[in-house]
Scaffold this motif. Structure first.
Motif, PDB file in Angstrom:
ATOM      1  N   GLY A  66       0.800  -1.223   0.000  1.00  8.63           N
ATOM      2  CA  GLY A  66       0.000   0.000   0.000  1.00  8.63           C
ATOM      3  C   GLY A  66       0.832   1.271   0.000  1.00  8.63           C
ATOM      4  N   GLU A  67       2.159   1.133  -0.033  1.00  8.25           N
ATOM      5  CA  GLU A  67       3.051   2.302   0.045  1.00  8.25           C
ATOM      6  C   GLU A  67       3.235   2.924  -1.331  1.00  8.25           C
ATOM      7  OE1 GLU A  67       5.414   2.951   2.891  1.00  8.25           O
ATOM      8  OE2 GLU A  67       4.258   1.635   4.191  1.00  8.25           O
ATOM      9  N   SER A  68       3.120   4.246  -1.386  1.00  7.01           N
ATOM     10  CA  SER A  68       3.149   4.952  -2.676  1.00  7.01           C
ATOM     11  C   SER A  68       4.488   4.772  -3.407  1.00  7.01           C
ATOM     12  CB  SER A  68       2.857   6.438  -2.476  1.00  7.01           C
ATOM     13  OG  SER A  68       3.744   6.998  -1.542  1.00  7.01           O
ATOM     14  N   ARG A  69       5.599   4.729  -2.661  1.00  2.00           N
ATOM     15  CA  ARG A  69       6.903   4.587  -3.319  1.00  2.00           C
ATOM     16  C   ARG A  69       7.016   3.213  -3.981  1.00  2.00           C
ATOM     17  NH1 ARG A  69      12.167   5.814   0.230  1.00  2.00           N
ATOM     18  NH2 ARG A  69      11.083   7.816   0.334  1.00  2.00           N
ATOM     19  N   TYR A  70       6.589   2.188  -3.276  1.00  3.18           N
ATOM     20  CA  TYR A  70       6.642   0.834  -3.837  1.00  3.18           C
ATOM     21  C   TYR A  70       5.712   0.710  -5.046  1.00  3.18           C
ATOM     22  CZ  TYR A  70       6.121  -4.292  -4.064  1.00  3.18           C
ATOM     23  OH  TYR A  70       6.071  -5.603  -4.486  1.00  3.18           O
ATOM     24  N   LEU A  71       4.530   1.295  -4.947  1.00  2.59           N
ATOM     25  CA  LEU A  71       3.584   1.244  -6.064  1.00  2.59           C
ATOM     26  C   LEU A  71       4.129   1.993  -7.275  1.00  2.59           C
ATOM     27  CD1 LEU A  71       0.251   1.745  -4.086  1.00  2.59           C
ATOM     28  CD2 LEU A  71       1.050  -0.360  -5.175  1.00  2.59           C
ATOM     29  N   ALA A  72       4.836   3.105  -7.032  1.00  2.00           N
ATOM     30  CA  ALA A  72       5.451   3.860  -8.133  1.00  2.00           C
ATOM     31  C   ALA A  72       6.536   3.018  -8.818  1.00  2.00           C
ATOM     32  CB  ALA A  72       6.032   5.171  -7.613  1.00  2.00           C
ATOM     33  N   GLU A  73       7.306   2.264  -8.023  1.00  3.89           N
ATOM     34  CA  GLU A  73       8.329   1.379  -8.586  1.00  3.89           C
ATOM     35  C   GLU A  73       7.685   0.287  -9.451  1.00  3.89           C
ATOM     36  OE1 GLU A  73      10.602  -0.242  -5.385  1.00  3.89           O
ATOM     37  OE2 GLU A  73      11.424   1.704  -4.771  1.00  3.89           O
ATOM     38  N   GLN A 117       4.795   0.495 -10.957  1.00  2.55           N
ATOM     39  CA  GLN A 117       4.228   1.120 -12.152  1.00  2.55           C
ATOM     40  C   GLN A 117       5.308   1.347 -13.203  1.00  2.55           C
ATOM     41  OE1 GLN A 117       0.435   2.289 -12.450  1.00  2.55           O
ATOM     42  NE2 GLN A 117       1.457   1.332 -14.191  1.00  2.55           N
ATOM     43  N   LYS A 118       6.522   1.693 -12.735  1.00  5.64           N
ATOM     44  CA  LYS A 118       7.653   1.874 -13.653  1.00  5.64           C
ATOM     45  C   LYS A 118       8.060   0.534 -14.265  1.00  5.64           C
ATOM     46  CE  LYS A 118      10.535   4.963 -12.241  1.00  5.64           C
ATOM     47  NZ  LYS A 118      11.650   5.656 -11.523  1.00  5.64           N
ATOM     48  N   GLN A 119       8.011  -0.503 -13.439  1.00  4.96           N
ATOM     49  CA  GLN A 119       8.384  -1.844 -13.894  1.00  4.96           C
ATOM     50  C   GLN A 119       7.340  -2.433 -14.845  1.00  4.96           C
ATOM     51  OE1 GLN A 119       9.187  -4.447 -10.578  1.00  4.96           O
ATOM     52  NE2 GLN A 119       9.529  -6.250 -11.869  1.00  4.96           N
ATOM     53  N   PHE A 120       6.065  -2.085 -14.600  1.00  2.25           N
ATOM     54  CA  PHE A 120       4.951  -2.586 -15.427  1.00  2.25           C
ATOM     55  C   PHE A 120       4.160  -1.387 -15.955  1.00  2.25           C
ATOM     56  CE2 PHE A 120       5.850  -5.795 -12.160  1.00  2.25           C
ATOM     57  CZ  PHE A 120       6.021  -6.945 -12.925  1.00  2.25           C
ATOM     58  N   PRO A 121       4.715  -0.668 -16.945  1.00  2.00           N
ATOM     59  CA  PRO A 121       4.099   0.597 -17.394  1.00  2.00           C
ATOM     60  C   PRO A 121       2.707   0.443 -18.008  1.00  2.00           C
ATOM     61  CG  PRO A 121       5.892  -0.073 -18.867  1.00  2.00           C
ATOM     62  CD  PRO A 121       5.945  -0.973 -17.681  1.00  2.00           C
ATOM     63  N   HIS A 122       2.389  -0.737 -18.508  1.00  2.00           N
ATOM     64  CA  HIS A 122       1.084  -0.943 -19.165  1.00  2.00           C
ATOM     65  C   HIS A 122       0.032  -1.509 -18.197  1.00  2.00           C
ATOM     66  CE1 HIS A 122       3.184  -0.120 -22.865  1.00  2.00           C
ATOM     67  NE2 HIS A 122       4.006  -1.134 -22.654  1.00  2.00           N
ATOM     68  N   ALA A 123       0.406  -1.621 -16.914  1.00  2.00           N
ATOM     69  CA  ALA A 123      -0.481  -2.288 -15.952  1.00  2.00           C
ATOM     70  C   ALA A 123      -1.323  -1.295 -15.153  1.00  2.00           C
ATOM     71  CB  ALA A 123       0.333  -3.153 -15.005  1.00  2.00           C
ATOM     72  N   TYR A 124      -2.568  -1.661 -14.978  1.00  2.00           N
ATOM     73  CA  TYR A 124      -3.475  -1.005 -14.040  1.00  2.00           C
ATOM     74  C   TYR A 124      -3.261  -1.723 -12.701  1.00  2.00           C
ATOM     75  CZ  TYR A 124      -8.054   0.459 -12.098  1.00  2.00           C
ATOM     76  OH  TYR A 124      -9.070   0.992 -11.330  1.00  2.00           O
ATOM     77  N   ILE A 125      -2.932  -0.980 -11.653  1.00  2.00           N
ATOM     78  CA  ILE A 125      -2.609  -1.595 -10.368  1.00  2.00           C
ATOM     79  C   ILE A 125      -3.830  -1.566  -9.454  1.00  2.00           C
ATOM     80  CG2 ILE A 125      -1.134  -1.473  -8.325  1.00  2.00           C
ATOM     81  CD1 ILE A 125       1.093  -0.365 -10.067  1.00  2.00           C
TER      82      ILE A 125
END
Length: 298
Positions: A122-129, A131-139
């Motif tokens: 649930g941490e924004s920094r981890y989620l941002a990482e 999103q960068k790793q999976f740019p086409h993914a809806y999280i």
């Protein structure tokens, strides 16, 4: 993306109900789809629309090894033709786990992480990482609970016949919050917490639902967890089996079975006034029975 227009409502006849002049109906959301059933479809429906609107072609989410949410998300990816990723609480995958086997059959890529990493979900920094790793993914969060999920559970509430009480099992609080949002003020909405020490969910539900903050017509009952999340007594499992035999409604002892067992206890205690019309939501999750059999818990 629509699977089925609406699930049926089943009326329950039982001498305990007759004695107290109660009416009980069960919303059979377990029948929405063989794999994407119950509140998992309700939560996914509007998230899949949001995914399309954002131009994302993949979906990434989180879950434990026996997660109903992982099971349903993988099946949705197969049905609707998009790639899915599951961040699985590990650190290792059991290749024989029936839930994970099914997810892989449906095309989900499984990414096991250790428990320390999983706590960051649930941490924004981890989620941002991610999103960068999976740019086409809806999280999508663990369990599928977010504002879009509430729209599906609100829609469920609005589909129900008039009732005095609506009940549901409560894990993350999303289904209960959506039912509060979609129900009239005159209806009491009861959640049965399926995990121990779930007081924190009251604040979570209020954060999710504006009506929950403003109204007093809902309650989260905390004393029916039967030992905690994923735990259940012999008596609860016996109740589930008997109920299934008597009413031809399959129950598992983690969510809907726990709710029905609690409901029966409340009725026996005289919790409901005579003439009360009760609607209980069967939230699906029956795939969990395979995991319980695999672990030899049933």
């Amino acid at each position: 993306m629509t699977i089925i227009s609406e699930s049926p409502v089943q009326t329950i006849n039982h001498e305990l109900l007759s004695a107290q002049k109660l009416t009980l109906q069960i919303k059979r959301d377990d029948l929405i789809h063989p794999q994407i059933s119950g509140n998992k479809w309700r939560k996914l429906k509007f998230n899949l629309q949001a995914m399309q609107q954002q131009g994302k072609t993949e979906l990434l989410t989180f879950g434990g090894a026996f997660s109903n949410h992982i099971h349903a998300t993988a099946a949705a990816g197969q049905l609707f033709g998009f790639k899915t990723h599951g961040i699985i609480r590990g650190p290792e995958l059991d290749e024989h786990n029936p839930t994970l086997q099914n997810a892989k059959r449906c095309g989900m890529t499984l990414h096991p992480v250790n428990r320390i990493t999983y706590r960051l979900r649930g941490e924004s920094r981890y989620l941002a990482e991610l999103q960068k790793q999976f740019p086409h993914a809806y999280i999508l969060p663990e369990g599928g609970t977010n504002p879009a999920a509430l729209l599906g559970c609100q829609e469920l509430a609005q589909s129900l016949p008039t009732s005095d009480v609506i009940m549901c099992p409560t894990g993350s609080g999303g289904t209960l919050a959506g039912l509060i949002e979609g129900s009239p003020h005159s209806t009491t909405v009861l959640g049965i917490a399926v995990l121990k020490q779930a007081e924190y969910l009251i604040d979570d539900i209020k954060q999710l639902s504006r009506k929950a903050r403003q109204q007093q017509n809902w309650q989260l009952l905390l004393e029916h967890h039967d030992g905690g999340y994923g735990k259940f007594s012999h008596e609860l499992w016996e109740f589930c089996q008997t109920f299934t035999q008597q009413h031809a409604i399959p129950l598992e002892p983690i969510y809907s079975g726990k709710m029905m067992y609690a409901l029966w206890q409340l009725i026996e205690q005289g919790f409901f006034a005579e003439g009360t019309r009760i609607m209980a939501i069967h939230t699906g999750g029956l795939q969990g029975l395979d995991g319980l059999k695999y672990r030899r818990l049933i």
